[in-house]
Design an enzyme around this catalytic site. Structure first.
Site, PDB file in Angstrom:
ATOM      1  N   SER A   1       0.824  -1.207   0.000  1.00 41.22           N
ATOM      2  CA  SER A   1       0.000   0.000   0.000  1.00 41.22           C
ATOM      3  C   SER A   1       0.867   1.270   0.000  1.00 41.22           C
ATOM      4  O   SER A   1       1.776   1.403  -0.824  1.00 41.22           O
ATOM      5  CB  SER A   1      -0.953  -0.045   1.197  1.00 41.22           C
ATOM      6  OG  SER A   1      -2.032   0.813   1.022  1.00 41.22           O
TER       7      SER A   1
ATOM      8  N   ASP B   1      -8.240  -6.126  -5.634  1.00 45.49           N
ATOM      9  CA  ASP B   1      -8.081  -4.866  -4.922  1.00 45.49           C
ATOM     10  C   ASP B   1      -8.765  -3.723  -5.675  1.00 45.49           C
ATOM     11  O   ASP B   1      -8.822  -3.725  -6.910  1.00 45.49           O
ATOM     12  CB  ASP B   1      -6.594  -4.554  -4.757  1.00 45.49           C
ATOM     13  CG  ASP B   1      -6.329  -3.422  -3.783  1.00 45.49           C
ATOM     14  OD1 ASP B   1      -7.236  -3.069  -3.014  1.00 45.49           O
ATOM     15  OD2 ASP B   1      -5.196  -2.900  -3.784  1.00 45.49           O
TER      16      ASP B   1
ATOM     17  N   HIS C   1      -6.215  -6.579  -1.540  1.00 45.62           N
ATOM     18  CA  HIS C   1      -5.133  -5.685  -1.136  1.00 45.62           C
ATOM     19  C   HIS C   1      -4.074  -6.414  -0.307  1.00 45.62           C
ATOM     20  O   HIS C   1      -2.894  -6.095  -0.388  1.00 45.62           O
ATOM     21  CB  HIS C   1      -5.746  -4.538  -0.324  1.00 45.62           C
ATOM     22  CG  HIS C   1      -4.846  -3.369  -0.109  1.00 45.62           C
ATOM     23  ND1 HIS C   1      -4.456  -2.520  -1.125  1.00 45.62           N
ATOM     24  CD2 HIS C   1      -4.255  -2.887   1.017  1.00 45.62           C
ATOM     25  CE1 HIS C   1      -3.680  -1.562  -0.634  1.00 45.62           C
ATOM     26  NE2 HIS C   1      -3.535  -1.766   0.662  1.00 45.62           N
TER      27      HIS C   1
END
Length: 460
Positions: A166, A372, A431
């Site tokens: 991220s 994601d 994610h």
């Protein structure tokens, strides 16, 4: 894999060190057998960064390929690698303090750092000391690495790989360049292996333009929702072009609200789910009252387990085990302020830094979970195509190679590699790739780090 032999070892180590605070004053913080060590580095006056290093029981020294070390960089900003990455994704134990079968210790030693200062157990003594840019975060991290590596021959022999998730990807590329500079200047004794950015927030502009088309393609929003999404994405693009980064961050928060309202609260970390249905992601999607931005609530909030929340764990049993956390410091107590301090840098792209690393010959790996939204594969592919690296045209022409896991016949992902650039498409994952597709994530890690094979006698 030596999972069978690894699990009893991990339980014994944890249970034997929960009272480490009794002896912490007599020796450096860590376990008696040297399998774990931890502590603080004052990276600037009154700014303190916490680290935790695990030495793998599966270490192999075959004389030619050194055993690697992975530095895990969490996102947020304000997410704790020591807490989230360690206990919820890749560390030896989960949030119930039970052994994790897919721990990345099978392939590398693991270094977790609460970065930037103010994250997790890291803390600042006054609010003016929070970092405001990724470069400032990289400077602090480099200072910490100098403290850990420059007098440690064992660490110097182990190639260091930065693996990020991220927003951690932005930290990884700026830190990577800082490491290269410090090593070249003779200020840091470190064997740099490369970086791997997973579902990383490298280019906000490309991601926000991906949201509408992606979610309409999977029937999560309709044409009206896509048009509304694209309109705000255009506004964000213009704000970024004008250098209005805080305004772009605020508009980003508005866009997330539009996505949520048009999709009946899709999970931003897995478009197959509603918000709160993902066992790894948080339930809250509330906007900040002051900044009107949707925080990475998954990171900054709590996750229930049979033992309680991650906050309870980190401020309870783990705090007691470590024995070095100041009394007035709570895990995650300054996380919101970390996010706020970086709001002016949050939307800045880091594509140029990736280009520089590739041009320097540094190994760069990108991996992306298929499901994601926040850092969608479509957005990742878009920013990759903007690279100015000379090898990009040849990279894009290559066919992808399908990937499988032992014992599973179905396709688990794809990879494409050219020279020092590698891209992994991870199927069935959102994610949090190490959680959603742990098998392929571990296989990928071995390929990235070139981890020495574990002898058959050790893996039985």
């Amino acid at each position: 894999m030596a999972v069978a032999s690894l699990l009893p070892f991990l339980l014994l180590v944890f249970l034997s060190t929960t009272s480490i605070s009794v002896t912490a004053a007599r020796r450096p913080p860590g376990t008696a057998d040297g399998s774990e060590s931890w502590g603080y580095v004052q990276v600037r006056p009154r700014a303190h960064m916490f680290w935790w290093l695990y030495r793998s029981p599966n270490r192999v020294d075959n004389g030619s390929t050194p055993w690697p070390t992975v530095l895990w960089l969490q996102g947020g900003p304000g997410a704790s690698g020591v807490g989230i990455g360690n206990f919820e994704e890749i560390g030896p134990l989960d949030t119930d303090l039970k052994p994790r079968n897919s721990t990345w210790l099978q392939k590398a030693d693991l270094l977790f750092i609460d970065n930037p200062v103010g994250t997790g157990y890291s803390f600042v003594e006054e609010s003016t000391l929070f970092v405001k840019t990724d470069e400032e975060a990289a400077t602090d991290l480099t200072t910490l690495l100098k403290a850990l590596y420059n007098k440690n021959n064992a660490l110097q022999k182990s190639p260091l790989f930065l693996v990020a998730e991220s927003y951690g990807g932005k930290y990884a590329v700026t830190l990577g360049l800082s490491i290269v500079g410090a090593v070249k200047a003779g200020e840091l004794k470190l064997n740099f292996g490369g970086i791997a950015c997973g579902n990383s927030w490298i280019s906000a502009e490309d991601f926000v333009f991906a949201w509408g088309p992606l979610l309409r393609a999977v029937s999560r929003i309709d044409s009206n929702g896509e048009a509304e999404s694209n309109s705000l994405a255009e506004k964000i693009k213009q704000q970024i072009a004008n250098g209005q980064y805080e305004d772009a961050t605020n508009t980003w928060g508005q866009l997330e609200g539009v996505i949520l309202s048009n999709s009946n609260n899709v999970d931003f970390y897995n478009f197959m789910l509603d918000s709160g249905d993902d066992p790894v992601s948080a339930t809250s999607l509330a906007l900040s009252e002051s900044m009107r931005i949707r925080r990475y609530a998954r990171y900054l909030s709590v996750k229930a387990s049979s033992a309680g929340s991650i906050d309870d764990l980190m401020n309870g049993a783990i705090r007691k085990k470590l024995g070095v956390i100041p009394k007035d410091v709570s895990w995650g107590g300054q996380s919101d302020q970390v996010f706020a301090a970086l709001s002016g840098d949050f939307m800045k792209p880091r594509i140029n830094e990736v280009d520089q690393l590739l041009s320097l010959g540094i190994n760069v790996t990108i991996y992306s979970g298929q499901l994601d939204v926040i850092c969608a594969t479509k957005g990742t592919e878009s920013w990759v195509e903007k690279l100015k690296w000379g090898g990009l045209p040849n990279f894009l022409k290559l066919d992808r190679t399908p990937l499988y896991c032992e014992g599973h016949g179905a396709t688990k992902g794809f990879v494409r590699s050219y020279k020092n650039f590698h891209f992994y498409w991870i199927l069935g994952a959102g994610h949090f790739v190490p959680v959603d597709n742990s098998c392929l994530a571990l296989k990928m890690l071995g390929e990235i780090t070139q981890s020495p094979a574990i002898p058959a006698s050790s893996s039985s």
